[in-house]
Design a protein around this motif. Sequence first.
Motif, short mmCIF file in Angstrom:
data_model
loop_
_atom_site.label_atom_id
_atom_site.label_comp_id
_atom_site.label_asym_id
_atom_site.label_seq_id
_atom_site.Cartn_x
_atom_site.Cartn_y
_atom_site.Cartn_z
N ILE A 331 26.97 -10.68 19.71
CA ILE A 331 27.35 -9.68 20.63
C ILE A 331 28.30 -9.32 19.49
O ILE A 331 28.99 -9.09 18.43
CB ILE A 331 28.45 -11.08 21.85
N LEU A 332 28.18 -7.97 19.72
CA LEU A 332 29.75 -7.08 19.35
C LEU A 332 30.02 -5.65 20.23
O LEU A 332 29.91 -4.72 21.00
CB LEU A 332 28.37 -5.89 18.83
N HIS A 333 31.33 -6.07 20.21
CA HIS A 333 31.93 -5.02 21.55
C HIS A 333 33.28 -5.37 20.07
O HIS A 333 33.50 -5.80 19.32
CB HIS A 333 31.94 -5.77 22.79
N SER A 334 34.44 -4.61 20.57
CA SER A 334 35.74 -4.88 20.36
C SER A 334 36.68 -5.74 20.34
O SER A 334 37.33 -6.33 19.23
CB SER A 334 36.70 -3.29 20.97
N ASP A 335 36.08 -7.18 20.78
CA ASP A 335 36.66 -8.02 21.03
C ASP A 335 35.84 -8.43 20.93
O ASP A 335 36.32 -10.51 21.25
CB ASP A 335 37.64 -7.83 22.41
N SER A 336 34.89 -8.95 20.05
CA SER A 336 33.23 -10.10 20.44
C SER A 336 33.78 -10.88 19.16
O SER A 336 33.79 -12.37 19.39
CB SER A 336 32.54 -9.33 19.83
N MET A 337 34.80 -10.85 18.02
CA MET A 337 35.50 -11.74 17.02
C MET A 337 36.12 -13.12 17.81
O MET A 337 35.79 -14.12 17.52
CB MET A 337 35.68 -11.10 15.99
N ILE A 338 37.44 -12.22 18.84
CA ILE A 338 38.22 -13.23 19.08
C ILE A 338 36.89 -14.28 20.85
O ILE A 338 37.58 -15.21 20.61
CB ILE A 338 39.17 -12.52 20.02
N PRO A 370 17.97 -10.68 15.43
CA PRO A 370 17.05 -10.52 16.28
C PRO A 370 17.12 -9.29 17.34
O PRO A 370 16.37 -8.80 17.89
CB PRO A 370 15.83 -11.32 15.92
N ILE A 371 18.10 -9.75 18.39
CA ILE A 371 18.59 -9.45 19.71
C ILE A 371 20.42 -9.35 19.26
O ILE A 371 21.14 -10.18 18.85
CB ILE A 371 18.62 -10.21 20.77
N ILE A 372 20.98 -7.99 19.73
CA ILE A 372 22.43 -7.79 19.54
C ILE A 372 22.58 -6.72 20.80
O ILE A 372 21.69 -6.23 21.08
CB ILE A 372 22.19 -6.35 18.88
N VAL A 373 23.50 -8.01 21.80
CA VAL A 373 24.13 -7.17 22.87
C VAL A 373 25.84 -6.68 22.83
O VAL A 373 26.31 -6.66 21.50
CB VAL A 373 24.35 -8.65 24.31
N THR A 374 25.51 -5.58 23.23
CA THR A 374 26.27 -5.29 22.64
C THR A 374 26.43 -3.49 23.67
O THR A 374 25.96 -3.50 24.83
CB THR A 374 26.06 -4.27 21.31
N THR A 375 27.55 -3.29 23.47
CA THR A 375 28.28 -1.96 23.85
C THR A 375 27.83 -0.76 24.16
O THR A 375 27.22 -0.81 22.51
CB THR A 375 29.66 -1.62 24.28
N GLY A 376 27.92 0.62 24.95
CA GLY A 376 26.89 1.50 24.42
C GLY A 376 27.10 2.85 23.43
O GLY A 376 27.07 3.29 22.42
N ASP A 377 28.49 2.33 23.29
CA ASP A 377 29.58 2.92 22.56
C ASP A 377 29.32 2.53 20.66
O ASP A 377 29.75 3.37 20.33
CB ASP A 377 31.64 2.77 22.72
N GLN A 378 29.04 1.35 20.97
CA GLN A 378 28.59 1.01 19.42
C GLN A 378 27.29 2.03 18.89
O GLN A 378 27.26 2.06 18.14
CB GLN A 378 28.12 -0.16 19.25
N ILE A 379 26.14 2.27 20.19
CA ILE A 379 24.95 2.64 19.68
C ILE A 379 25.03 4.43 19.81
O ILE A 379 24.77 4.99 19.00
CB ILE A 379 24.02 1.91 20.02
N PHE A 380 25.73 4.62 20.92
CA PHE A 380 25.02 6.32 21.67
C PHE A 380 25.82 7.16 21.09
O PHE A 380 25.87 8.32 21.04
CB PHE A 380 25.11 6.15 23.35
N THR A 381 26.70 6.82 20.03
CA THR A 381 28.38 7.77 19.70
C THR A 381 26.94 7.86 18.34
O THR A 381 28.09 9.00 18.06
CB THR A 381 29.29 6.91 19.62
N SER A 382 26.65 7.44 17.78
CA SER A 382 25.25 7.61 17.01
C SER A 382 25.00 10.25 17.35
O SER A 382 24.97 10.37 16.29
CB SER A 382 24.27 7.52 17.07
#
Length: 777
Positions: A331-338, A370-382
């Motif tokens: 899981i990947l978003h700004s608060d995923s660690m917490i 193999p699977i990453i669930v994430t916010t769009g800003d982590q990918i589409f900002t590329s």
Amino acid sequence: MKIDSYKGIELYAKRFKNDKGSEYQTIYQHTMDLLNNMEKLFEEYKEEIEEGCKRLQIDYQKLKYLLRLAIIYHDLGKANSKFQQKIRDKTKVHEVPQVKGLSKEVPHNFISIAFVDLEDEIEKGNITCDDFQNLLFAIAFSHDRSFDFSSQYFEKYMNDDVSKYIENQSLKPLLELLPSVPDRDKVVESSNYTYRVINQLRELMFKDSYDLSDKKVIFRIFLKGLLHRLDHSSSAGISAEEAKINNFPEKVEVYLKSKCSFTGFKDFQRKAMEFSEKNVILFAPTGSGKTEFGLNWAFKSKLIYTLPIRVSINAMYERLAKIFGEDKVGILHSDSMIYLLEKYLNLERENQELEALFDSVDLAKNLSLPIIVTTGDQIFTSALKWPGFEKVYSLFLYSKIIIDEPQSYSPESLAIIIKTLEEIINLNGKFCLMSATINPLILKHLGDCAKYVQAYSDEELKKRYSHIISIKELSILDCIEEIVEYAKQKNVLVICNTVKRSQEVYQVIKENLKRFEEIPVELLHSRFLEGQKRQKEEIVISNQRKNGIVISTQLVEASLDIDYDILFTELASADSLLQRMGRVYRKRPYNELRPNVIILSKGPSGVGKIYQKEIVDRTEVFLKKFDGNKITEYDKKELNEYVYDIGALSGTNFISKFKKAYELLELGFRADRKIEAQKIFRDVVTISGIPREIFDKNIEKINEALKKINSRSIKSIEKLELISSIRKYTVTAPAYFFAKGGASCYDKDLGLYILDCEYDDQLGLIPPKGLEQSDIW
């Protein structure tokens, strides 16, 4: 100091701080980690990478060969006194001699290319001049560092310092891996040439050099991106790629059989496997099983699953972790660690499992699972080409991406998503865009390169309905008594367009309910303390009450598997309303004759600021003919097509904003940093902080936690637990929210702010007087 004195100095690439002090990794060790990681990556996804290279007409063996060279060369520039002094702690600094007249460090990535000598390889025909340039480019910009030194300073740096390390004993086994071992005299002599090359490479980077119809550009993106991924993952002590999932549909089927009376995939879910090598745009009514379609479509590829809202990402992560296992899903978003830390703490996991949490977070951050669930800003900002964007784009040599609920994005964000998908196609990537509301702009730009799939035929859609709607020319505040009356026996969902309106509705309902204390009421929006918000989200998602009222905002629209009995909602845009309807009778037949969706059209909040007025007006015009009647899934499809008709909207703000953003990307607009790109994508800058009165009430606990956090002896896990204990007092709001109220920094290291705004336990954060709270969640 004589050259011989430099031979025995241990050359470090990394320093790791742990509970016992500092631990060091040599340049050789770090480079070997990258090489081993590279072999694992190419072994795990060999079939997919080979096939991707074949489709793109890229030489697979050459890509591997140049990547191996880039890995060996990329950290050689760390063999210089300034870097070696910087990386050591105070007890080791004296080991490294310093050269007089060298006041500042030259970034090691620029020094590294001075070691590259491949004339023989070019003459033998093993690599071309273009290959050579791509290799130098990948090495020189393996880090985003400032270039603020003169040619004279660079020449002195190379001659007086770097050259003395070439015969260093710890560097020798690494240099022997190269096709041509660097010669000290040649490195010194070529320093002026190297400086010119760096400038030429910088010009290449800054000019519009990302034409993805050019195979040389694609090759450069893969080479540089793979180097980034291998470097970052090896530095974190993790693999660049974990073991893949060989059969998504099989895992999904096993899970569904264990969960309920599963009789087999629906026709459209089964067909997903037939389309696994195609780009897909899926139109599927809410609750029809599009997630299963998407997972079947992924089949056995690495998968990036994007959603627009954090709460829906958390819910999807939980769901996919149950299907595939926590070790397969990140899981990947700004608060995923917490978020993960709190999850572990709530489950009272053992400390050794908390240790595994760090690996899980690192694997997600480095896109290694193999699977990453994430916010769009982590990918589409590329698509905004921030320095290092190639790390993300290199994934699509062998990966797929799902875009779930794209209707939740602004027109500017939608333009960035479409542009990214267009580029991903050129990189061999595959996408599956899924929604109950497909914007015609998506079909216009992506329709020719994607298979359009409907979960059900138009004839079937005409037979399917779960909602009878009523449109009332009343404000949602005019319907409080009706809401309360329904709530005596049913679960009522109330959705407002802004946080401010949701607070107003809550206050009036609570006042009205003084006679009915047995009716529970929950208010959920994004402006609650993090600790409170988590509890509220769980209550809303579990929905275990027989009756009651939940008041919320757009926060509950996207991909939340909730099912309420009746909806009261402010008039909004078609896509938002359709998503809101999908939270009512989501998977149940509706057999009653009275409306279960009540739309209030008088003075809806947020129109003109959150929702485009012309979009809302067109939505109302279309829906009026269904007042008091059922609305089928086919009608909903027609509603969306009518409201977002490109021709009818040609002169509107919506199309204007989309076009402006898309055209800027076409012209090569680039962001200076990833964080800048994310702010552009989100279209809002937020501040997370503690409201003043909450801080004052808990000042002793907060200061005690901060004192321990700043202690040198504290263990990493304890530090995170303390950060989590402080974070439960924080709330997030747009930066402009504090223009009148104010915000002051309390702890710079943690980025902790004190917010001078009123906070109410029942209502959440209260905006300063005179400031309209126009944000949506």
